[in-house]
Design a protein around this motif. Structure first.
Motif, PDB file in Angstrom:
ATOM      1  N   CYS A   1       0.815  -1.224   0.000  1.00 38.48           N
ATOM      2  CA  CYS A   1       0.000   0.000   0.000  1.00 38.48           C
ATOM      3  C   CYS A   1       0.845   1.271   0.000  1.00 38.48           C
ATOM      4  N   PHE A   2       2.168   1.127  -0.100  1.00 42.48           N
ATOM      5  CA  PHE A   2       3.080   2.276  -0.081  1.00 42.48           C
ATOM      6  C   PHE A   2       2.839   3.138   1.162  1.00 42.48           C
ATOM      7  N   ALA A   3       2.726   2.464   2.301  1.00 41.40           N
ATOM      8  CA  ALA A   3       2.394   3.139   3.551  1.00 41.40           C
ATOM      9  C   ALA A   3       3.636   3.550   4.335  1.00 41.40           C
ATOM     10  N   LEU A   4       4.706   3.823   3.627  1.00 42.44           N
ATOM     11  CA  LEU A   4       5.921   4.291   4.283  1.00 42.44           C
ATOM     12  C   LEU A   4       6.726   5.136   3.317  1.00 42.44           C
ATOM     13  N   GLN A   5       7.444   6.057   3.863  1.00 37.44           N
ATOM     14  CA  GLN A   5       8.386   6.836   3.056  1.00 37.44           C
ATOM     15  C   GLN A   5       9.717   6.858   3.775  1.00 37.44           C
ATOM     16  N   CYS A   6       9.867   7.736   4.752  1.00 37.03           N
ATOM     17  CA  CYS A   6      11.159   7.793   5.438  1.00 37.03           C
ATOM     18  C   CYS A   6      11.341   6.577   6.344  1.00 37.03           C
ATOM     19  N   GLY A   7      10.261   5.974   6.793  1.00 36.01           N
ATOM     20  CA  GLY A   7      10.316   4.767   7.593  1.00 36.01           C
ATOM     21  C   GLY A   7      10.480   4.976   9.083  1.00 36.01           C
ATOM     22  N   TYR A   8      10.596   6.214   9.516  1.00 38.09           N
ATOM     23  CA  TYR A   8      10.854   6.434  10.931  1.00 38.09           C
ATOM     24  C   TYR A   8       9.690   5.986  11.809  1.00 38.09           C
ATOM     25  N   CYS A   9       8.471   6.258  11.393  1.00 38.68           N
ATOM     26  CA  CYS A   9       7.303   5.882  12.188  1.00 38.68           C
ATOM     27  C   CYS A   9       6.887   4.439  11.957  1.00 38.68           C
ATOM     28  N   THR A  10       7.388   3.823  10.896  1.00 36.10           N
ATOM     29  CA  THR A  10       6.878   2.540  10.427  1.00 36.10           C
ATOM     30  C   THR A  10       6.934   1.416  11.468  1.00 36.10           C
ATOM     31  N   PRO A  11       8.043   1.194  12.178  1.00 34.39           N
ATOM     32  CA  PRO A  11       8.033   0.103  13.157  1.00 34.39           C
ATOM     33  C   PRO A  11       6.940   0.279  14.224  1.00 34.39           C
TER      34      PRO A  11
ATOM     35  N   ASN B   1      -0.012   7.658  16.976  1.00 37.49           N
ATOM     36  CA  ASN B   1       1.153   7.398  16.138  1.00 37.49           C
ATOM     37  C   ASN B   1       1.203   8.456  15.045  1.00 37.49           C
ATOM     38  N   LEU B   2       2.292   9.173  14.985  1.00 37.16           N
ATOM     39  CA  LEU B   2       2.421  10.265  14.035  1.00 37.16           C
ATOM     40  C   LEU B   2       3.308   9.895  12.853  1.00 37.16           C
ATOM     41  N   CYS B   3       2.871  10.323  11.670  1.00 36.32           N
ATOM     42  CA  CYS B   3       3.656  10.169  10.450  1.00 36.32           C
ATOM     43  C   CYS B   3       3.750  11.540   9.806  1.00 36.32           C
TER      44      CYS B   3
ATOM     45  N   TYR C   1      -2.174   9.763   5.908  1.00 33.18           N
ATOM     46  CA  TYR C   1      -2.639   8.573   6.601  1.00 33.18           C
ATOM     47  C   TYR C   1      -3.477   7.642   5.750  1.00 33.18           C
ATOM     48  N   ASP C   2      -3.911   8.046   4.571  1.00 32.54           N
ATOM     49  CA  ASP C   2      -4.762   7.169   3.764  1.00 32.54           C
ATOM     50  C   ASP C   2      -4.066   5.857   3.435  1.00 32.54           C
TER      51      ASP C   2
END
Length: 161
Positions: free
Chosen positions: A95-105, A133-135, A140-141
């Motif tokens: 879903c391409f739900a990450l970019q920088c990845g910092y919030c991802t874990p 949880n902030l991104c 957030y979609d």
């Protein structure tokens, strides 16, 4: 000093830490599990989310001593180098739900906890539940899409077992 003994990702780990050591610090600095990120250090962003005794918590908000004797699950427990991705990780990827990845874990650990505790949760409920949880990158979609898809994948996995 405190002798810390915690089951982390299925392995008993021990370390001697200062009494005031936060759980996130113990995980990163004493056990080398750097997938758990330190974001705000005030329990506002969720980057440090892990599961303690089966429930998602922000590991910057508790002392390591409070987890002593407990069971911790970090992002590293979901899939190792030689394994396929966990269904929620796969969904975040698709879903391409990450970019920088910092919030991802932290986002993934929150999502896993959420869909395991509340199978079939609605998108509106997911949106409300990840409010801690902030991104700053993706919007957030795509994250909501990923959590919905990950929930479906986990449900399929349960049905096949």
């Amino acid at each position: 000093m405190l002798k810390l003994s915690i089951n982390v990702n299925g392995v008993r780990r021990e370390a001697e830490v200062e009494d005031r050591t936060l759980l996130v610090t113990a995980l990163r600095n004493h056990f080398g599990l750097t997938g758990t990120h330190i974001g705000c250090d005030t329990a506002q962003c969720g980057a440090c989310t892990v599961r303690l005794n089966g429930h998602a918590i922000k590991s910057c908000s508790i002392l390591a001593a409070q987890a002593n004797g407990g069971e911790i699950q970090t992002i590293e427990s979901l899939a190792s180098e030689n394994e396929p991705l966990h269904p929620m990780q796969q969904a975040f990827n698709e879903c391409f739900a990450l970019q920088c990845g910092y919030c991802t874990p932290g986002m993934i650990m929150t999502a896993v906890d959420l869909v395991e505790e509340r199978p079939g949760i609605s998108r509106k409920e997911i949106a409300a539940s990840i409010g801690g949880n902030l991104c700053r990158c993706t919007g957030y979609d795509s994250i909501l899409d990923a959590i919905e898809l990950g929930g479906k994948y986990l449900q399929q996995q349960r049905e096949e077992s």
